[in-house]
Design an enzyme around this catalytic site. Structure first.
Site, short mmCIF file in Angstrom:
data_model
loop_
_atom_site.label_atom_id
_atom_site.label_comp_id
_atom_site.label_asym_id
_atom_site.label_seq_id
_atom_site.Cartn_x
_atom_site.Cartn_y
_atom_site.Cartn_z
N SER A 25 70.17 43.46 -11.42
CA SER A 25 71.10 42.93 -10.41
C SER A 25 71.79 41.68 -10.92
O SER A 25 72.95 41.42 -10.59
CB SER A 25 70.36 42.60 -9.12
OG SER A 25 69.34 43.49 -8.88
N SER A 145 60.97 37.40 -1.92
CA SER A 145 61.53 38.74 -1.65
C SER A 145 61.19 39.17 -0.23
O SER A 145 60.23 38.67 0.37
CB SER A 145 60.92 39.74 -2.63
OG SER A 145 61.24 41.06 -2.27
N TYR A 158 53.41 44.06 -7.39
CA TYR A 158 54.63 43.23 -7.33
C TYR A 158 54.61 42.44 -6.03
O TYR A 158 54.84 41.22 -6.00
CB TYR A 158 55.87 44.11 -7.41
CG TYR A 158 57.17 43.39 -7.09
CD1 TYR A 158 57.69 42.44 -7.96
CD2 TYR A 158 57.87 43.64 -5.90
CE1 TYR A 158 58.88 41.77 -7.66
CE2 TYR A 158 59.05 42.97 -5.60
CZ TYR A 158 59.56 42.05 -6.49
OH TYR A 158 60.71 41.38 -6.19
N LYS A 162 54.58 38.20 -4.85
CA LYS A 162 55.53 37.52 -3.96
C LYS A 162 54.79 36.91 -2.76
O LYS A 162 55.16 35.84 -2.30
CB LYS A 162 56.63 38.48 -3.51
CG LYS A 162 57.53 38.95 -4.66
CD LYS A 162 58.30 37.80 -5.32
CE LYS A 162 59.26 38.27 -6.39
NZ LYS A 162 59.99 37.19 -7.07
N1 LIG Z 1 66.68 43.29 -6.87
C1 LIG Z 1 66.13 43.23 -5.67
O1 LIG Z 1 66.25 44.18 -4.87
C2 LIG Z 1 65.39 41.98 -5.24
C3 LIG Z 1 65.07 41.84 -3.87
C4 LIG Z 1 64.40 40.70 -3.46
C5 LIG Z 1 64.05 39.72 -4.38
N2 LIG Z 1 64.37 39.87 -5.71
C6 LIG Z 1 63.99 38.79 -6.63
O2 LIG Z 1 65.19 38.21 -7.13
C7 LIG Z 1 64.92 37.65 -8.43
C8 LIG Z 1 66.01 38.09 -9.39
O3 LIG Z 1 65.97 39.50 -9.51
P1 LIG Z 1 67.26 40.39 -9.74
O4 LIG Z 1 67.30 41.40 -8.68
O5 LIG Z 1 68.45 39.53 -9.97
O6 LIG Z 1 66.84 41.19 -11.04
P2 LIG Z 1 67.13 40.89 -12.57
O7 LIG Z 1 68.60 40.79 -12.77
O8 LIG Z 1 66.37 41.92 -13.32
O9 LIG Z 1 66.52 39.46 -12.80
C9 LIG Z 1 65.23 39.24 -13.22
C10 LIG Z 1 65.29 38.42 -14.46
O10 LIG Z 1 63.95 38.04 -14.81
C11 LIG Z 1 63.89 38.09 -16.20
N3 LIG Z 1 62.52 38.14 -16.72
C12 LIG Z 1 61.62 39.14 -16.63
N4 LIG Z 1 60.49 38.79 -17.29
C13 LIG Z 1 60.71 37.55 -17.80
C14 LIG Z 1 59.95 36.65 -18.58
N5 LIG Z 1 58.71 36.94 -18.99
N6 LIG Z 1 60.49 35.45 -18.92
C15 LIG Z 1 61.74 35.12 -18.54
N7 LIG Z 1 62.53 35.93 -17.82
C16 LIG Z 1 62.02 37.14 -17.46
C17 LIG Z 1 64.72 39.29 -16.61
O11 LIG Z 1 65.09 39.12 -17.95
P3 LIG Z 1 65.43 40.34 -18.95
O12 LIG Z 1 66.87 40.68 -18.63
O13 LIG Z 1 65.21 39.73 -20.27
O14 LIG Z 1 64.49 41.45 -18.62
C18 LIG Z 1 65.91 39.16 -15.66
O15 LIG Z 1 66.91 38.35 -16.21
C19 LIG Z 1 63.51 38.11 -8.80
O16 LIG Z 1 62.61 37.06 -8.57
C20 LIG Z 1 63.24 39.26 -7.84
O17 LIG Z 1 61.85 39.39 -7.58
C21 LIG Z 1 65.04 40.99 -6.14
#
Ligand SMILES: NC(=O)c1ccc[n+]([C@@H]2O[C@H](COP(=O)([O-])OP(=O)(O)OC[C@H]3O[C@@H](n4cnc5c(N)ncnc54)[C@H](OP(=O)(O)O)[C@@H]3O)[C@@H](O)[C@H]2O)c1
Length: 306
Positions: A25, A145, A158, A162
């Site tokens: 995302s 989340s 997961y 959270k």
């Molecule tokens: N997407 C949803 O539906 C949703 C809903 C509610 C909350 N959230 C929360 O929103 C936040 C952002 O998520 P997003 O949806 O924007 O997804 P995302 O774009 O996949 O963002 C997650 C990021 O975390 C990074 N990451 C994973 N493991 C890591 C590590 N060991 N060290 C440093 N970075 C790491 C990933 O990097 P890489 O690109 O290198 O893998 C990616 O850039 C997260 O905390 C997620 O739990 C998401």
């Protein structure tokens, strides 16, 4: 340009700004851009140079930081403290979603999930806090989340990270508010575009597990989550998902508000479901989760009808 904190460190350290898969995302990446455009000294961090390249090209400070690698965290925090005195704002955004049933998920994978989604942010926050305390100023923004409010089948680990993030955030807020440090928690509804999609299949069937037990469930699970992948023209359930831009705008508000909210609930699903649980009681809540989200029993019923 936003000017909420005259005379204080305007350095914002954000984790998880990369996009290694190209399919995520990208909330962190979007928020980093927005904060940069609004005049903050943004340090956008991620695990790979390629993932950070769009931000580097846009003129942001980008640094390699893996939240499971303490030395990379220490290096970035030390650099920011040398330049700005302290980290002004830490945004703990990095996470991934481990999908696997309670039974089939190896403990090593559960540990890795907690290392990334919880222990990583704990360590990084411990590294920035002494500087913030010395400056008597700072802000920690935690990306939680909707799945910190309830749990579903196939994603319990997961969701556990959270739930835990919420607890440590509330505890921390009570421990540091008298020191000029705010703690804000963001609870987004599902975000369009999906979330580290490879993990969906990674643990569908662990080696040695009964292949029959959850096979139909994983097919159903992957299909069900497909509704949230479509970014431009979502259909059905996907329409209730928020955009990554919308989530990033709220993140910016949490950074800039003179007094941030304790919780920012983004989107209709999280705002409706959170009061609904206490209103309808646990048994009805369980019925609702079974009716709406994928479960192994539902997957079998669907398979039988095919
Ligand atoms: N997407 C949803 O539906 C949703 C809903 C509610 C909350 N959230 C929360 O929103 C936040 C952002 O998520 P997003 O949806 O924007 O997804 P995302 O774009 O996949 O963002 C997650 C990021 O975390 C990074 N990451 C994973 N493991 C890591 C590590 N060991 N060290 C440093 N970075 C790491 C990933 O990097 P890489 O690109 O290198 O893998 C990616 O850039 C997260 O905390 C997620 O739990 C998401």
């Amino acid at each position: 340009m936003a000017e909420p904190w005259p005379g204080k460190s305007r350095a914002v350290l954000i984790t998880g700004c990369g996009s290694s898969t190209g399919l995520s995302s990208g909330t962190g990446q979007r928020a980093a851009r927005m904060l940069h455009e609004r005049g903050w000294d943004v340090y956008a961090t991620g695990r790979s140079r390629e993932g950070l390249a769009p931000l580097t090209e846009a003129g942001l400070n980008t640094r390699l930081l893996d939240v499971t690698d303490e030395s990379s965290m220490l290096e970035t925090v030390s650099e920011i403290e040398e330049r700005h005195g302290s980290v002004g704002v830490l945004v703990n955004n990095a996470a991934y979603s481990l999908n696997g049933t309670f039974l089939d998920t190896p403990l090593s994978s559960v540990r890795h999930q907690f290392d990334t989604n919880l222990f990583g942010l704990v360590k990084l926050t411990q590294l920035v806090l002494p500087g913030m305390i010395a400056a008597r100023s700072g802000r920690i923004v935690m990306m939680s989340s909707i799945f910190a409010l309830f749990a579903t089948a196939g994603r319990g680990y997961y969701e556990a990270t959270k739930y835990a993030l919420e607890a440590v955030s509330d505890s921390l807020r009570l421990e540091v508010d008298h020191l000029g440090i705010d703690v804000a928690v963001i609870e987004p509804s599902p975000i369009r575009g999906g979330f580290v999609p490879t993990s969906v299949t990674d643990l569908g069937l662990a080696e040695g597990s009964d292949p029959e037990l959850y096979q139909e469930f994983w097919k159903y699970f992957v299909d069900w989550h497909g509704a949230y992948r479509e970014v431009e023209h979502p259909r059905g359930r996907g329409r209730t998902a928020i955009t990554a831009d919308g989530a990033a705008r709220v993140l910016v508000r949490a950074v800039e508000a003179p007094t941030p909210r304790i919780r920012y609930r983004i989107g209709v699903p999280v705002r409706v479901l959170s009061p609904m649980r206490s209103l309808i009681g646990e048994r009805n809540w369980d019925r609702f989760v079974r009716a709406f989200f994928p479960t192994p029993a539902k997957a079998l019923r669907v398979a039988e009808r095919r």
